[in-house]
Write an enzyme that holds these catalytic residues in place. Structure first.
Site, PDB file in Angstrom:
ATOM      1  N   ASP A  41      -0.866  -2.242   3.941  1.00  0.00           N
ATOM      2  CA  ASP A  41      -1.141  -3.419   4.774  1.00  0.00           C
ATOM      3  C   ASP A  41      -1.105  -4.699   3.969  1.00  0.00           C
ATOM      4  O   ASP A  41      -1.443  -5.771   4.478  1.00  0.00           O
ATOM      5  CB  ASP A  41      -2.472  -3.280   5.504  1.00  0.00           C
ATOM      6  CG  ASP A  41      -3.668  -3.117   4.563  1.00  0.00           C
ATOM      7  OD1 ASP A  41      -3.479  -2.686   3.416  1.00  0.00           O
ATOM      8  OD2 ASP A  41      -4.796  -3.402   4.998  1.00  0.00           O
ATOM      9  N   SER A  50      -3.990   1.158   6.088  1.00  0.00           N
ATOM     10  CA  SER A  50      -3.776   0.726   4.710  1.00  0.00           C
ATOM     11  C   SER A  50      -2.832   1.680   3.982  1.00  0.00           C
ATOM     12  O   SER A  50      -1.680   1.815   4.340  1.00  0.00           O
ATOM     13  CB  SER A  50      -5.122   0.599   3.992  1.00  0.00           C
ATOM     14  OG  SER A  50      -4.955   0.067   2.703  1.00  0.00           O
TER      15      SER A  50
END
Length: 454
Positions: free
Chosen positions: A245, A99
């Site tokens: 992401d 992420s």
């Protein structure tokens, strides 16, 4: 690799430094463990643009295929694109991403078929235990017939599904600056927004897992400074920022001012309720603004409050049949997206709402931003429980106060509220406060911080 994986297997995912804490050998064991715990005979995998992601993803696929399981690889994708593949194909999935973490990190977000979450209480603990055992004793014997590994493209289908859920055909022309932060938004945004009456000004669309321009974490105000400046320079109608992401989306208005994720939650909730005939449950976590349940009720819906964290939101979405859910961290969950979170779909709702009327975004969101919030303030403390007890003692005897232990401690009156939650992984207390005016919020915030930091 060490057999104790507790440092990298978190509450919701796997995350750690590569190769110091985990590597392709361990990824292969995770693949084997994942298919054993889920009982799958086929899975789907995807990965982000980090340098270590393709190798880790392939190793995971090898581990799964060695157990006789067929693997569909969708390659480069956003996390919500992997959820789309899991939902539309009816397969358990694994997304390789860390992420917004720095480049040296990587991780795995896992789900069951239909994008149902795999977390600490829904299989992740068992996956960790198997990987730990096998890292000591060796992987289990391969299946007599190994599974296949095949490639499938899903980006166009993912974009078409999102576009089917929001009507953008009649919006007025808009100019939007998009900061992908060198993350997966640079891969998905051009396809999702193609053909719409939008002038898109791209920023940092080049996929680069070293994040050369800024961290891919728009929750930190320092990382949206470039976007804010560009929106003002371009005279744009709004700006969008995605994390690494691309499952979270942050919004700035035509002045470059950040729009509260709670205001976006309220706006999207009103639109989703309208799509569903003014009826439905909307989930919100306990640090979203008072505005969210108010707007839900005003639009005929039923607000349901949950703990912070996507596993709690997704579980309550499934239990209640909710049509939508939002978190103040800018995760947005949709029934029509298998109860999974997708920042891209929330962004389409914002574009549709703005383009469906003539006023600026600042005016549109004003009705959804009624109170003054502190944002999340973290404090390092030696004893989390002791500080929470001190806060309870300070406020618990007051007649006008209500105490709530759903997640940490929430203290509420008719004019303000605050929540203090301990971090699960660090010696931190997290404070969120809100009040009807800025002066009251500041007073409450400072009073609580004085107790926390005493």
């Amino acid at each position: 690799m060490a057999a104790d994986l507790s440092q990298i297997v978190k509450a919701y995912d796997v995350r750690g430094v590569v190769p110091d804490q985990w590597d392709e050998t361990l990824a292969e064991l995770f693949g084997a463990a994942f298919v054993q715990v889920t009982g799958a005979d086929a899975i789907v995998t995807g990965h982000d643009m980090r340098p270590s992601s393709p190798g880790l993803s392939r190793a995971f696929a090898r581990g799964a295929a060695a157990r006789g399981v067929d693997v569909t690889e969708i390659g480069l994708c956003s996390t919500d694109q992997l959820y789309y593949a899991s939902g539309s194909l009816g397969l358990p999935g694994a997304m390789f991403t860390a992420s917004h973490n720095p480049a040296r990190y990587n991780g795995i977000k896992m789900c069951r078929a239909g994008a149902a979450p795999v977390g600490q209480d829904t299989g992740l603990t068992e996956i960790r235990e198997l990987a730990e055992r096998w890292s000591e004793s060796g992987a289990p014997a391969p299946a007599a017939t190994p599974g296949t590994v095949t490639r499938r493209e899903t980006l166009e289908d993912y974009a078409a599904h999102l576009r089917s859920l929001v009507d953008l055909t009649s919006i007025r022309p808009l100019k939007v600056v998009v900061d992908a932060g060198n993350g997966m938004g640079g891969h998905t945004v051009p396809t999702v927004l193609a053909g719409l009456p939008l002038t898109v000004v791209p920023m940092y669309f080049e996929l680069d897992g070293s994040f050369p321009n800024h961290e891919a974490n728009p929750l930190d105000p320092a990382n949206i400074v470039d976007l804010q400046k560009r929106v003002r320079e371009e005279g744009a109608d709004l700006g969008l920022a995605f994390d690494g992401d691309a499952d979270r989306c942050f919004v700035v208005d035509e002045h470059g001012d950040p729009v509260s994720p709670s205001a976006i939650t309220a706006l999207v909730a009103a639109r989703e309720l309208a799509r569903n005939g003014g009826k439905g449950v909307v989930i919100h976590n306990l640090i979203t603004s008072w505005t969210v349940p108010e707007v839900v009720k005003e639009n005929g819906g039923t607000p349901v409050r949950t703990r912070v964290g996507h596993s709690f939101i997704k579980a309550e979405m499934a239990n209640s049949g909710a049509i939508f859910g939002g978190e103040h961290s800018a995760h947005y969950y949709f029934k029509d997206f298998w109860n999974a979170d997708t920042g891209m779909l929330a962004a389409l709702h914002v574009l549709a709402a703005l383009g469906g009327q003539e006023g600026p975004l600042s005016g549109l969101v004003a009705q959804y931003d009624r109170y003054t919030g502190s944002g999340e303030i973290n404090s390092t403390v030696a004893d989390q429980a002791d500080r929470i007890a001190a806060i309870r003692a300070a406020y618990g005897s007051r007649e006008d106060v209500t105490l709530d232990d759903l997640d940490g401690l929430t203290v509420s009156t008719s004019d303000w509220w605050f929540n203090v939650r301990p971090s699960n992984t660090e010696p931190l207390l997290r404070l969120n406060a809100e009040a009807r005016d800025a002066a009251t919020m500041a007073t409450v915030r400072d009073e609580v911080l004085a107790i926390i930091r005493d």
